[in-house]
Motif scaffolding. Structure first.
Motif, PDB file in Angstrom:
ATOM      1  N   ARG A 134      39.008  55.079  69.426  1.00 37.60           N
ATOM      2  CA  ARG A 134      39.218  56.503  68.872  1.00 37.60           C
ATOM      3  C   ARG A 134      39.869  57.414  70.008  1.00 37.60           C
ATOM      4  O   ARG A 134      40.638  58.250  69.577  1.00 37.60           O
ATOM      5  CB  ARG A 134      37.796  57.027  68.481  1.00 37.60           C
ATOM      6  N   LYS A 135      39.653  57.420  71.246  1.00 36.46           N
ATOM      7  CA  LYS A 135      40.040  58.079  72.185  1.00 36.46           C
ATOM      8  C   LYS A 135      41.400  57.803  72.431  1.00 36.46           C
ATOM      9  O   LYS A 135      42.275  58.638  72.599  1.00 36.46           O
ATOM     10  CB  LYS A 135      39.199  57.644  73.593  1.00 36.46           C
ATOM     11  N   THR A 155      49.913  52.490  60.717  1.00 41.33           N
ATOM     12  CA  THR A 155      49.170  51.389  60.562  1.00 41.33           C
ATOM     13  C   THR A 155      47.686  51.623  60.814  1.00 41.33           C
ATOM     14  O   THR A 155      46.782  51.145  60.075  1.00 41.33           O
ATOM     15  CB  THR A 155      49.666  50.327  61.646  1.00 41.33           C
ATOM     16  N   TYR A 156      47.515  52.459  61.900  1.00 39.82           N
ATOM     17  CA  TYR A 156      45.764  52.736  62.117  1.00 39.82           C
ATOM     18  C   TYR A 156      45.447  53.591  61.104  1.00 39.82           C
ATOM     19  O   TYR A 156      44.431  53.479  60.581  1.00 39.82           O
ATOM     20  CB  TYR A 156      45.917  53.610  63.539  1.00 39.82           C
ATOM     21  N   TYR A 157      46.190  54.476  60.176  1.00 36.37           N
ATOM     22  CA  TYR A 157      45.763  55.268  59.192  1.00 36.37           C
ATOM     23  C   TYR A 157      45.578  54.491  58.151  1.00 36.37           C
ATOM     24  O   TYR A 157      44.527  54.702  57.410  1.00 36.37           O
ATOM     25  CB  TYR A 157      46.891  56.216  58.987  1.00 36.37           C
ATOM     26  N   PHE A 158      46.125  53.667  57.844  1.00 36.49           N
ATOM     27  CA  PHE A 158      46.114  52.776  56.591  1.00 36.49           C
ATOM     28  C   PHE A 158      45.039  51.745  56.593  1.00 36.49           C
ATOM     29  O   PHE A 158      44.259  51.745  55.770  1.00 36.49           O
ATOM     30  CB  PHE A 158      47.359  52.167  56.082  1.00 36.49           C
ATOM     31  N   ASP A 186      36.847  53.582  57.065  1.00 38.85           N
ATOM     32  CA  ASP A 186      36.535  54.280  58.670  1.00 38.85           C
ATOM     33  C   ASP A 186      36.591  55.689  58.611  1.00 38.85           C
ATOM     34  O   ASP A 186      37.528  56.372  58.966  1.00 38.85           O
ATOM     35  CB  ASP A 186      37.321  53.659  59.719  1.00 38.85           C
ATOM     36  N   VAL A 187      35.610  56.514  57.995  1.00 37.25           N
ATOM     37  CA  VAL A 187      35.675  58.017  57.873  1.00 37.25           C
ATOM     38  C   VAL A 187      35.930  58.548  59.273  1.00 37.25           C
ATOM     39  O   VAL A 187      36.546  59.524  59.267  1.00 37.25           O
ATOM     40  CB  VAL A 187      34.367  58.363  57.099  1.00 37.25           C
ATOM     41  N   PRO A 188      35.166  58.134  60.384  1.00 35.83           N
ATOM     42  CA  PRO A 188      35.466  59.029  61.591  1.00 35.83           C
ATOM     43  C   PRO A 188      36.883  58.801  61.959  1.00 35.83           C
ATOM     44  O   PRO A 188      37.568  59.772  62.711  1.00 35.83           O
ATOM     45  CB  PRO A 188      34.591  58.147  62.495  1.00 35.83           C
ATOM     46  N   MET A 189      37.516  57.605  61.947  1.00 36.80           N
ATOM     47  CA  MET A 189      39.089  57.449  62.132  1.00 36.80           C
ATOM     48  C   MET A 189      39.737  58.455  61.316  1.00 36.80           C
ATOM     49  O   MET A 189      40.666  59.013  61.668  1.00 36.80           O
ATOM     50  CB  MET A 189      39.283  56.271  62.025  1.00 36.80           C
ATOM     51  N   HIS A 243      40.130  49.515  47.805  1.00 37.15           N
ATOM     52  CA  HIS A 243      39.174  48.825  48.510  1.00 37.15           C
ATOM     53  C   HIS A 243      37.983  49.028  48.353  1.00 37.15           C
ATOM     54  O   HIS A 243      36.964  48.459  49.211  1.00 37.15           O
ATOM     55  CB  HIS A 243      39.823  48.632  49.795  1.00 37.15           C
ATOM     56  N   GLY A 244      37.501  50.032  47.261  1.00 38.59           N
ATOM     57  CA  GLY A 244      36.091  50.331  47.166  1.00 38.59           C
ATOM     58  C   GLY A 244      35.302  51.076  48.163  1.00 38.59           C
ATOM     59  O   GLY A 244      34.048  51.329  48.286  1.00 38.59           O
ATOM     60  N   ARG A 245      36.208  51.971  48.868  1.00 34.60           N
ATOM     61  CA  ARG A 245      35.598  52.777  50.042  1.00 34.60           C
ATOM     62  C   ARG A 245      35.367  54.256  49.599  1.00 34.60           C
ATOM     63  O   ARG A 245      36.083  55.116  49.859  1.00 34.60           O
ATOM     64  CB  ARG A 245      36.643  52.658  51.446  1.00 34.60           C
ATOM     65  N   GLY A 246      34.128  54.457  48.941  1.00 33.94           N
ATOM     66  CA  GLY A 246      33.773  55.716  48.183  1.00 33.94           C
ATOM     67  C   GLY A 246      33.631  56.827  49.236  1.00 33.94           C
ATOM     68  O   GLY A 246      34.258  57.747  48.906  1.00 33.94           O
ATOM     69  N   ALA A 247      33.209  56.649  50.347  1.00 37.97           N
ATOM     70  CA  ALA A 247      33.264  57.613  51.426  1.00 37.97           C
ATOM     71  C   ALA A 247      34.542  58.102  51.971  1.00 37.97           C
ATOM     72  O   ALA A 247      34.865  59.356  51.897  1.00 37.97           O
ATOM     73  CB  ALA A 247      32.247  57.294  52.392  1.00 37.97           C
ATOM     74  N   ALA A 248      35.302  57.046  51.932  1.00 36.87           N
ATOM     75  CA  ALA A 248      36.737  57.458  52.522  1.00 36.87           C
ATOM     76  C   ALA A 248      37.258  58.281  51.345  1.00 36.87           C
ATOM     77  O   ALA A 248      38.016  58.972  51.705  1.00 36.87           O
ATOM     78  CB  ALA A 248      37.553  56.384  52.835  1.00 36.87           C
ATOM     79  N   VAL A 249      37.358  57.902  50.233  1.00 41.71           N
ATOM     80  CA  VAL A 249      38.037  58.494  49.057  1.00 41.71           C
ATOM     81  C   VAL A 249      37.587  59.935  48.897  1.00 41.71           C
ATOM     82  O   VAL A 249      38.267  60.796  48.697  1.00 41.71           O
ATOM     83  CB  VAL A 249      37.491  57.980  47.548  1.00 41.71           C
ATOM     84  N   GLU A 250      36.107  60.198  48.877  1.00 44.68           N
ATOM     85  CA  GLU A 250      35.459  61.611  49.104  1.00 44.68           C
ATOM     86  C   GLU A 250      36.048  62.291  50.147  1.00 44.68           C
ATOM     87  O   GLU A 250      36.557  63.392  50.073  1.00 44.68           O
ATOM     88  CB  GLU A 250      34.076  61.556  49.000  1.00 44.68           C
TER      89      GLU A 250
END
Length: 182
Positions: free
Chosen positions: A2-3, A35-38, A45-48, A76-83
């Motif tokens: 992340r840094k 690439t990192y974003y996708f 990965d919500v923090p990212m 990909h079923g990532r509900g928290a990321a969608v939100e």
């Protein structure tokens, strides 16, 4: 990691490419960030994703297939990321190169809760992909009755036809018109 990404994003946003850890080529840097974003969207990965959002990264950036992070997260079923992406302003109506939306991907994969969340956006329930299909047609074809009902409640036309004459209602009954053999 992340840094490292924060340093890349900071340098990118200020157009400073002198850091030896970063590619010197702006196009390579752009590709690495993408690439990192996708990857963050695919993994949920919500923090990212927050790092990208906080840095002002374009949420509706597209890959070579036209996928956005929201489309990938939904598929990909990532509900928290969608939100998180929706809360940050990602375009829920965006279509990939074949015209498919995040909602269509969620329905295809059986991600009912994500599909319900995407239904609460301002997108037309009758938005069509490049093949002339709607989200309701996907719900009918893949036997997602609860989503078909939710689409109908939102105003989807269950009698709308694709170019072959298929409707969501017919598909839900297992009646599928196929192209004529060549």
């Amino acid at each position: 990691m992340r840094k490292f990404l924060l340093s890349i994003l900071a340098a990118w946003s200020m157009s400073v490419l002198a850091d030896p850890l970063m590619p010197n080529d702006p196009a390579a840097l752009q590709q690495q960030l993408q690439t990192y974003y996708f990857d963050a969207a695919r993994r949920g990965d919500v923090p990212m994703l927050d790092t990208f959002i906080d840095a002002g990264y374009s949420l509706d950036t597209r890959d070579e297939k036209g996928y956005t992070a929201l489309i990938l997260a939904a598929y990909h079923g990532r509900g928290a990321a969608v939100e998180r992406l929706l809360a940050a302003g990602a375009d829920a109506c965006a279509q990939d190169k074949r015209g498919n939306t995040a909602l269509m991907g969620a329905i295809f994969k059986g991600e009912v809760q994500i599909a319900r969340r995407l239904l609460s956006t301002d997108c037309s329930p009758d938005q069509r992909n490049g093949a002339g299909q709607t989200a309701a047609m996907y719900a009918g074809l893949f036997k997602r009755a609860e989503l078909l009902d939710a689409l109908k409640a939102k105003g989807a036309d269950l009698e709308a036809q694709d170019p072959l004459g298929n409707t969501a209602a017919d598909l839900a009954k297992g009646e599928i018109r196929m192209p004529a053999p060549r």
